[in-house]
Write a protein that holds these residues in place. Structure first.
Motif, PDB file in Angstrom:
ATOM      1  N   PHE A 113       0.828  -1.202   0.000  1.00 37.86           N
ATOM      2  CA  PHE A 113       0.000   0.000   0.000  1.00 37.86           C
ATOM      3  C   PHE A 113       0.867   1.259   0.000  1.00 37.86           C
ATOM      4  O   PHE A 113       0.588   2.209  -0.742  1.00 37.86           O
ATOM      5  N   ALA A 114       1.916   1.269   0.804  1.00 38.23           N
ATOM      6  CA  ALA A 114       2.809   2.433   0.860  1.00 38.23           C
ATOM      7  C   ALA A 114       3.438   2.697  -0.509  1.00 38.23           C
ATOM      8  O   ALA A 114       3.577   3.859  -0.927  1.00 38.23           O
ATOM      9  N   ARG A 115       3.790   1.643  -1.232  1.00 40.73           N
ATOM     10  CA  ARG A 115       4.344   1.815  -2.585  1.00 40.73           C
ATOM     11  C   ARG A 115       3.291   2.388  -3.532  1.00 40.73           C
ATOM     12  O   ARG A 115       3.588   3.261  -4.362  1.00 40.73           O
ATOM     13  N   ALA A 116       2.049   1.912  -3.411  1.00 43.16           N
ATOM     14  CA  ALA A 116       0.968   2.435  -4.252  1.00 43.16           C
ATOM     15  C   ALA A 116       0.707   3.902  -3.920  1.00 43.16           C
ATOM     16  O   ALA A 116       0.448   4.710  -4.825  1.00 43.16           O
ATOM     17  N   ALA A 117       0.800   4.255  -2.650  1.00 45.93           N
ATOM     18  CA  ALA A 117       0.625   5.654  -2.242  1.00 45.93           C
ATOM     19  C   ALA A 117       1.740   6.516  -2.816  1.00 45.93           C
ATOM     20  O   ALA A 117       1.493   7.624  -3.308  1.00 45.93           O
ATOM     21  N   GLU A 118       2.955   6.014  -2.781  1.00 43.85           N
ATOM     22  CA  GLU A 118       4.092   6.762  -3.316  1.00 43.85           C
ATOM     23  C   GLU A 118       3.937   6.999  -4.820  1.00 43.85           C
ATOM     24  O   GLU A 118       4.330   8.037  -5.342  1.00 43.85           O
ATOM     25  N   ALA A 119       3.321   6.047  -5.516  1.00 43.53           N
ATOM     26  CA  ALA A 119       3.111   6.181  -6.959  1.00 43.53           C
ATOM     27  C   ALA A 119       2.169   7.337  -7.298  1.00 43.53           C
ATOM     28  O   ALA A 119       2.158   7.817  -8.432  1.00 43.53           O
ATOM     29  N   MET A 120       1.413   7.815  -6.314  1.00 44.55           N
ATOM     30  CA  MET A 120       0.517   8.955  -6.523  1.00 44.55           C
ATOM     31  C   MET A 120       1.259  10.292  -6.438  1.00 44.55           C
ATOM     32  O   MET A 120       0.749  11.319  -6.887  1.00 44.55           O
ATOM     33  N   THR A 121       2.451  10.299  -5.882  1.00 47.93           N
ATOM     34  CA  THR A 121       3.178  11.540  -5.631  1.00 47.93           C
ATOM     35  C   THR A 121       3.433  12.366  -6.893  1.00 47.93           C
ATOM     36  O   THR A 121       3.215  13.583  -6.867  1.00 47.93           O
ATOM     37  N   PRO A 122       3.881  11.782  -8.004  1.00 45.44           N
ATOM     38  CA  PRO A 122       4.094  12.619  -9.199  1.00 45.44           C
ATOM     39  C   PRO A 122       2.832  13.375  -9.617  1.00 45.44           C
ATOM     40  O   PRO A 122       2.903  14.558  -9.960  1.00 45.44           O
ATOM     41  N   PHE A 123       1.677  12.712  -9.575  1.00 44.93           N
ATOM     42  CA  PHE A 123       0.433  13.408  -9.908  1.00 44.93           C
ATOM     43  C   PHE A 123       0.164  14.541  -8.923  1.00 44.93           C
ATOM     44  O   PHE A 123      -0.146  15.666  -9.328  1.00 44.93           O
ATOM     45  N   LEU A 124       0.276  14.264  -7.629  1.00 44.74           N
ATOM     46  CA  LEU A 124       0.002  15.296  -6.626  1.00 44.74           C
ATOM     47  C   LEU A 124       0.929  16.497  -6.802  1.00 44.74           C
ATOM     48  O   LEU A 124       0.494  17.645  -6.724  1.00 44.74           O
ATOM     49  N   ARG A 125       2.198  16.234  -7.070  1.00 48.11           N
ATOM     50  CA  ARG A 125       3.143  17.334  -7.308  1.00 48.11           C
ATOM     51  C   ARG A 125       2.806  18.095  -8.580  1.00 48.11           C
ATOM     52  O   ARG A 125       2.993  19.309  -8.655  1.00 48.11           O
ATOM     53  N   SER A 126       2.298  17.402  -9.586  1.00 43.16           N
ATOM     54  CA  SER A 126       1.988  18.048 -10.865  1.00 43.16           C
ATOM     55  C   SER A 126       0.860  19.064 -10.739  1.00 43.16           C
ATOM     56  O   SER A 126       0.702  19.915 -11.617  1.00 43.16           O
ATOM     57  N   THR A 127       0.083  19.001  -9.675  1.00 43.49           N
ATOM     58  CA  THR A 127      -0.996  19.973  -9.483  1.00 43.49           C
ATOM     59  C   THR A 127      -0.437  21.365  -9.210  1.00 43.49           C
ATOM     60  O   THR A 127      -1.131  22.355  -9.411  1.00 43.49           O
ATOM     61  N   GLY A 128       0.815  21.429  -8.723  1.00 46.23           N
ATOM     62  CA  GLY A 128       1.410  22.704  -8.375  1.00 46.23           C
ATOM     63  C   GLY A 128       0.843  23.301  -7.101  1.00 46.23           C
ATOM     64  O   GLY A 128       1.215  24.408  -6.723  1.00 46.23           O
ATOM     65  N   ALA A 129      -0.046  22.594  -6.436  1.00 41.69           N
ATOM     66  CA  ALA A 129      -0.722  23.124  -5.247  1.00 41.69           C
ATOM     67  C   ALA A 129      -0.412  22.339  -3.970  1.00 41.69           C
ATOM     68  O   ALA A 129      -0.708  22.806  -2.879  1.00 41.69           O
ATOM     69  N   MET A 130       0.176  21.144  -4.102  1.00 37.22           N
ATOM     70  CA  MET A 130       0.525  20.366  -2.916  1.00 37.22           C
ATOM     71  C   MET A 130       1.825  20.912  -2.332  1.00 37.22           C
ATOM     72  O   MET A 130       2.789  21.114  -3.058  1.00 37.22           O
ATOM     73  N   ILE A 131       1.833  21.151  -1.027  1.00 33.40           N
ATOM     74  CA  ILE A 131       3.025  21.649  -0.346  1.00 33.40           C
ATOM     75  C   ILE A 131       3.782  20.493   0.307  1.00 33.40           C
ATOM     76  O   ILE A 131       4.988  20.377   0.169  1.00 33.40           O
ATOM     77  N   SER A 132       3.054  19.639   1.024  1.00 31.26           N
ATOM     78  CA  SER A 132       3.698  18.506   1.690  1.00 31.26           C
ATOM     79  C   SER A 132       2.692  17.372   1.852  1.00 31.26           C
ATOM     80  O   SER A 132       1.481  17.578   1.752  1.00 31.26           O
ATOM     81  N   ARG A 133       3.235  16.181   2.134  1.00 29.36           N
ATOM     82  CA  ARG A 133       2.391  14.985   2.272  1.00 29.36           C
ATOM     83  C   ARG A 133       3.043  14.049   3.268  1.00 29.36           C
ATOM     84  O   ARG A 133       4.245  13.778   3.181  1.00 29.36           O
ATOM     85  N   THR A 134       2.237  13.539   4.196  1.00 32.70           N
ATOM     86  CA  THR A 134       2.701  12.560   5.169  1.00 32.70           C
ATOM     87  C   THR A 134       1.679  11.425   5.227  1.00 32.70           C
ATOM     88  O   THR A 134       0.478  11.678   5.270  1.00 32.70           O
ATOM     89  N   LEU A 135       2.172  10.193   5.250  1.00 33.78           N
ATOM     90  CA  LEU A 135       1.308   9.015   5.379  1.00 33.78           C
ATOM     91  C   LEU A 135       1.813   8.229   6.569  1.00 33.78           C
ATOM     92  O   LEU A 135       3.009   7.928   6.660  1.00 33.78           O
ATOM     93  N   SER A 136       0.901   7.902   7.482  1.00 29.35           N
ATOM     94  CA  SER A 136       1.305   7.158   8.678  1.00 29.35           C
ATOM     95  C   SER A 136       0.228   6.139   9.036  1.00 29.35           C
ATOM     96  O   SER A 136      -0.918   6.237   8.603  1.00 29.35           O
ATOM     97  N   ALA A 137       0.635   5.150   9.848  1.00 34.82           N
ATOM     98  CA  ALA A 137      -0.306   4.143  10.349  1.00 34.82           C
ATOM     99  C   ALA A 137       0.020   3.877  11.811  1.00 34.82           C
ATOM    100  O   ALA A 137       1.196   3.769  12.175  1.00 34.82           O
ATOM    101  N   ASP A 138      -1.014   3.772  12.618  1.00 35.63           N
ATOM    102  CA  ASP A 138      -0.773   3.482  14.031  1.00 35.63           C
ATOM    103  C   ASP A 138      -0.786   1.971  14.282  1.00 35.63           C
ATOM    104  O   ASP A 138      -1.013   1.176  13.360  1.00 35.63           O
ATOM    105  N   ALA A 139      -0.553   1.586  15.514  1.00 35.23           N
ATOM    106  CA  ALA A 139      -0.444   0.165  15.866  1.00 35.23           C
ATOM    107  C   ALA A 139      -1.758  -0.585  15.667  1.00 35.23           C
ATOM    108  O   ALA A 139      -1.758  -1.809  15.524  1.00 35.23           O
ATOM    109  N   ASP A 140      -2.880   0.134  15.638  1.00 35.72           N
ATOM    110  CA  ASP A 140      -4.188  -0.500  15.443  1.00 35.72           C
ATOM    111  C   ASP A 140      -4.618  -0.562  13.980  1.00 35.72           C
ATOM    112  O   ASP A 140      -5.733  -0.949  13.668  1.00 35.72           O
TER     113      ASP A 140
END
Length: 109
Positions: free
Chosen positions: A23-50
């Protein structure tokens, strides 16, 4: 860099049997599109123990965030990413940013 004005906070769980690393790899594959919008400043993806995941994206505006979300569904790379998310347990909200602290320069002085 433009300071962000809105945070997009998405919480969700993965579908039963999904591999978090895949899933993390699939999420990372979205980054080029998000950056191409010119409007994304930062992105963080996290998961807790649950197994609750949180994606935190800062944007230049709420309109830009919503436009990107709509456009994302037409992107082929969104398929694997969205297919692993349990849509019945997903929440998305936008919030105005009141305080933004950019990363500090950690270079030796």
């Amino acid at each position: 860099m433009t300071a962000p004005t809105v945070a997009e906070i998405v919480t969700f769980r993965l579908k039963e049997g999904c591999d978090p690393s895949e899933f993390a790899r699939a999420a990372e594959a979205m980054t080029p599109f998000l950056r191409s919008t010119g409007a994304m400043i930062s992105r963080t993806l996290s998961a807790d123990a649950d197994g609750l995941w949180t994606e935190f994206i800062t944007w230049t505006s709420e309109g830009a965030a919503k436009s990107a979300a709509e456009a994302m569904f037409a992107r082929p790379e969104a398929g694997p990413f969205m297919a692993m998310i349990d849509q019945s347990d997903m929440s998305m909200r936008h919030a105005a940013i009141s305080l933004y602290l950019p990363p500090e320069d950690h270079a030796p002085h």
